[in-house]
Scaffold this motif. Structure first.
Motif, short mmCIF file in Angstrom:
data_model
loop_
_atom_site.label_atom_id
_atom_site.label_comp_id
_atom_site.label_asym_id
_atom_site.label_seq_id
_atom_site.Cartn_x
_atom_site.Cartn_y
_atom_site.Cartn_z
N ALA A 91 30.94 -23.96 5.04
CA ALA A 91 31.07 -23.57 3.63
C ALA A 91 32.41 -22.90 3.37
CB ALA A 91 29.93 -22.65 3.25
N CYS A 92 32.84 -22.04 4.30
CA CYS A 92 34.13 -21.37 4.13
C CYS A 92 35.28 -22.38 4.22
CB CYS A 92 34.30 -20.28 5.19
SG CYS A 92 33.21 -18.86 4.94
N ALA A 93 35.17 -23.33 5.16
CA ALA A 93 36.22 -24.34 5.30
C ALA A 93 36.33 -25.18 4.03
CB ALA A 93 35.94 -25.23 6.50
N GLU A 94 35.19 -25.56 3.46
CA GLU A 94 35.20 -26.36 2.22
C GLU A 94 35.84 -25.58 1.07
OE1 GLU A 94 31.15 -27.33 1.55
OE2 GLU A 94 31.01 -28.67 3.30
N ALA A 95 35.63 -24.26 1.07
CA ALA A 95 36.17 -23.43 -0.01
C ALA A 95 37.60 -22.99 0.26
CB ALA A 95 35.28 -22.20 -0.20
N GLY A 96 38.16 -23.35 1.42
CA GLY A 96 39.50 -22.93 1.77
C GLY A 96 39.61 -21.46 2.05
N LEU A 97 38.53 -20.87 2.58
CA LEU A 97 38.47 -19.43 2.81
C LEU A 97 38.50 -19.16 4.31
CD1 LEU A 97 38.11 -16.74 1.23
CD2 LEU A 97 35.64 -17.03 1.53
N PRO A 98 39.55 -18.51 4.84
CA PRO A 98 39.57 -18.21 6.27
C PRO A 98 38.37 -17.37 6.68
CG PRO A 98 41.72 -17.80 5.28
CD PRO A 98 40.76 -18.03 4.15
N ALA A 99 37.73 -17.74 7.81
CA ALA A 99 36.56 -17.02 8.29
C ALA A 99 36.77 -16.61 9.74
CB ALA A 99 35.31 -17.90 8.18
N VAL A 100 36.56 -15.35 10.02
CA VAL A 100 36.58 -14.84 11.39
C VAL A 100 35.14 -14.67 11.83
CG1 VAL A 100 37.18 -12.88 12.85
CG2 VAL A 100 38.81 -13.71 11.14
N VAL A 101 34.81 -15.26 12.98
CA VAL A 101 33.43 -15.29 13.45
C VAL A 101 33.25 -14.25 14.56
CG1 VAL A 101 31.59 -16.69 14.44
CG2 VAL A 101 33.23 -17.72 12.86
N LEU A 102 32.36 -13.30 14.32
CA LEU A 102 32.05 -12.28 15.31
C LEU A 102 30.98 -12.83 16.24
CD1 LEU A 102 32.53 -9.32 16.15
CD2 LEU A 102 30.68 -8.68 14.58
N GLY A 103 31.34 -12.95 17.52
CA GLY A 103 30.41 -13.52 18.49
C GLY A 103 30.47 -15.03 18.55
N GLY A 104 31.54 -15.62 18.04
CA GLY A 104 31.68 -17.07 18.07
C GLY A 104 32.21 -17.57 19.41
N GLU A 105 32.28 -18.90 19.53
CA GLU A 105 32.77 -19.52 20.76
C GLU A 105 34.29 -19.60 20.74
OE1 GLU A 105 31.11 -20.49 23.41
OE2 GLU A 105 29.17 -19.87 22.59
N PRO A 106 34.96 -19.14 21.79
CA PRO A 106 36.41 -19.30 21.86
C PRO A 106 36.80 -20.77 21.69
CG PRO A 106 35.65 -17.82 23.57
CD PRO A 106 34.42 -18.40 22.95
N GLY A 107 37.89 -21.00 20.94
CA GLY A 107 38.33 -22.36 20.69
C GLY A 107 37.78 -22.95 19.42
N SER A 108 36.95 -22.20 18.70
CA SER A 108 36.33 -22.73 17.48
C SER A 108 36.94 -22.15 16.21
CB SER A 108 34.82 -22.45 17.49
OG SER A 108 34.57 -21.05 17.53
N GLY A 109 38.10 -21.52 16.30
CA GLY A 109 38.75 -20.92 15.14
C GLY A 109 39.08 -19.48 15.40
N TRP A 110 39.08 -18.68 14.34
CA TRP A 110 39.31 -17.25 14.50
C TRP A 110 38.01 -16.61 14.98
CZ3 TRP A 110 41.41 -19.49 9.91
CH2 TRP A 110 42.82 -19.52 9.89
N VAL A 111 38.06 -16.03 16.15
CA VAL A 111 36.85 -15.55 16.81
C VAL A 111 37.10 -14.18 17.43
CG1 VAL A 111 35.35 -15.91 18.84
CG2 VAL A 111 35.87 -17.83 17.32
N VAL A 112 36.12 -13.29 17.30
CA VAL A 112 36.06 -12.07 18.10
C VAL A 112 34.84 -12.22 18.99
CG1 VAL A 112 35.89 -9.57 18.12
CG2 VAL A 112 37.19 -10.71 16.31
N ASP A 113 35.06 -12.36 20.26
CA ASP A 113 34.01 -12.67 21.22
C ASP A 113 33.57 -11.41 21.96
OD1 ASP A 113 32.27 -14.11 22.91
OD2 ASP A 113 33.87 -14.36 24.40
N TYR A 114 32.28 -11.28 22.20
CA TYR A 114 31.81 -10.22 23.09
C TYR A 114 30.71 -10.77 23.97
CZ TYR A 114 28.53 -9.69 19.13
OH TYR A 114 27.64 -9.92 18.11
N ASP A 115 30.60 -10.18 25.16
CA ASP A 115 29.78 -10.74 26.24
C ASP A 115 28.37 -10.17 26.18
OD1 ASP A 115 28.81 -11.87 28.52
OD2 ASP A 115 30.17 -10.84 29.89
N ASN A 116 27.50 -10.80 25.38
CA ASN A 116 26.12 -10.34 25.29
C ASN A 116 25.38 -10.50 26.60
OD1 ASN A 116 25.12 -9.45 22.52
ND2 ASN A 116 26.35 -11.23 21.97
N ALA A 117 25.61 -11.60 27.30
CA ALA A 117 24.92 -11.83 28.56
C ALA A 117 25.32 -10.77 29.59
CB ALA A 117 25.21 -13.23 29.08
N GLY A 118 26.61 -10.48 29.68
CA GLY A 118 27.05 -9.46 30.63
C GLY A 118 26.49 -8.09 30.32
#
Length: 287
Positions: A91-118
């Motif tokens: 939805a953000c891509a369609e609207a031309g709105l940059p989205a940063v994903v908290l807990g997203g997969e590296p390589g999928s855009g703007w991401v802040v990753d944290y290690d839940n499993a660890g």
């Protein structure tokens, strides 16, 4: 661009955050209060600001993003608590709105990753190290990807330690912490320690233990997730799986500012978790 021009550009930046409530009463998790504090501190230093709304469903978040984009109200948004087939990124891509994903997969855009499993492996290792061999877990909603990542780590860490574990699902609210704790303690072989996926549910666990006349930590150990003020002021103070959520917020703000500035998408890894032991954990009672 001059430094003055850069300051003027930063001053116009607005970041949109649409959050879901932790329970039916509409309360936000303390996690988000700490996260937003860290974000706002970093954004304020850049002359930027946060636009915050609380909505009941993911579909309402999507509508908020589309409205923000159509009206030019924000320059980027933060997306968190991912679900399967999550519609928000598209939805953000369609609207031309940059989205940063908290807990997203590296390589999928703007991401802040944290290690839940660890972090979950750290939690289990701490409790097993105290001598516990029957663990319970009150999880967040299973629809969330990070809930399932923690669940897989919970089971594998128990298997590696030769311990047993049972998981029940909560909704992040205090009431579900009470109910989940009751379900675990009513089992034929109840756990001697319980880990909760957030602090509000752990507070509910404290209430249920007190209602049953159980002493914490002498009869039952409780381990919360995230080091919030309610965790520290509980009686007894809660041991926690601690992430620096304030620093996570500051890091998230930096990635958001980079997304607005048109930098190439990047993934940043948040600091790891550790256990802060307080008054709610101890070795298990004698058999």
């Amino acid at each position: 661009m001059s430094a003055v021009d850069e300051d003027r550009e930063a001053a116009a930046v607005r970041v949109g955050v649409a959050l879901l409530p932790a329970d039916e009463a509409g309360a936000l998790e303390p996690f988000y209060a700490d996260l937003l504090a860290g974000m706002e501190e970093r954004l304020d230093g850049a002359g930027a600001s946060v636009v915050l709304v609380v909505v009941p469903e993911v579909a309402d978040q999507v509508r908020a993003y589309r409205r923000w984009a159509a009206d030019g109200l924000v320059d980027a948004v933060l997306v968190s608590d991912l679900v399967d087939a999550d519609p928000r990124g598209a939805a953000c891509a369609e609207a031309g709105l940059p989205a940063v994903v908290l807990g997203g997969e590296p390589g999928s855009g703007w991401v802040v990753d944290y290690d839940n499993a660890g972090a979950m492996r750290t939690a289990v290792g701490f409790l097993v190290g105290l001598g516990h061999r029957r663990l319970g877990r009150v999880s967040g909603p299973q629809r969330l990807r990070h809930t399932r990542a923690r669940g897989e780590a919970f089971r594998s860490a128990l298997d590696e330690a030769g311990a047993e574990g049972t998981c029940v699902e909560g909704d992040y609210g205090t009431g579900s912490g009470r109910a989940g704790t009751a379900a675990l303690l009513d089992a034929a072989a109840p756990p001697t320690a319980i880990v909760y996926d957030n602090d509000l549910m752990a507070l509910g666990g404290l209430e249920e233990a007190a209602r049953r006349g159980l002493r914490v930590p002498e009869d039952l150990s409780l381990l919360a997730w995230d080091d919030s003020a309610p965790s520290r002021t509980a009686h007894p103070p809660l041991s926690v799986v601690s992430r620096d959520v304030h620093e996570l917020g500051a890091l998230t703000a930096e990635v958001l500012l980079g997304a607005v500035a048109g930098e190439p998408p990047q993934a940043r890894r948040a600091p790891g978790a550790r256990v802060v032991a307080r008054g709610s954990t101890a070795p298990p009672p004698p058999a």
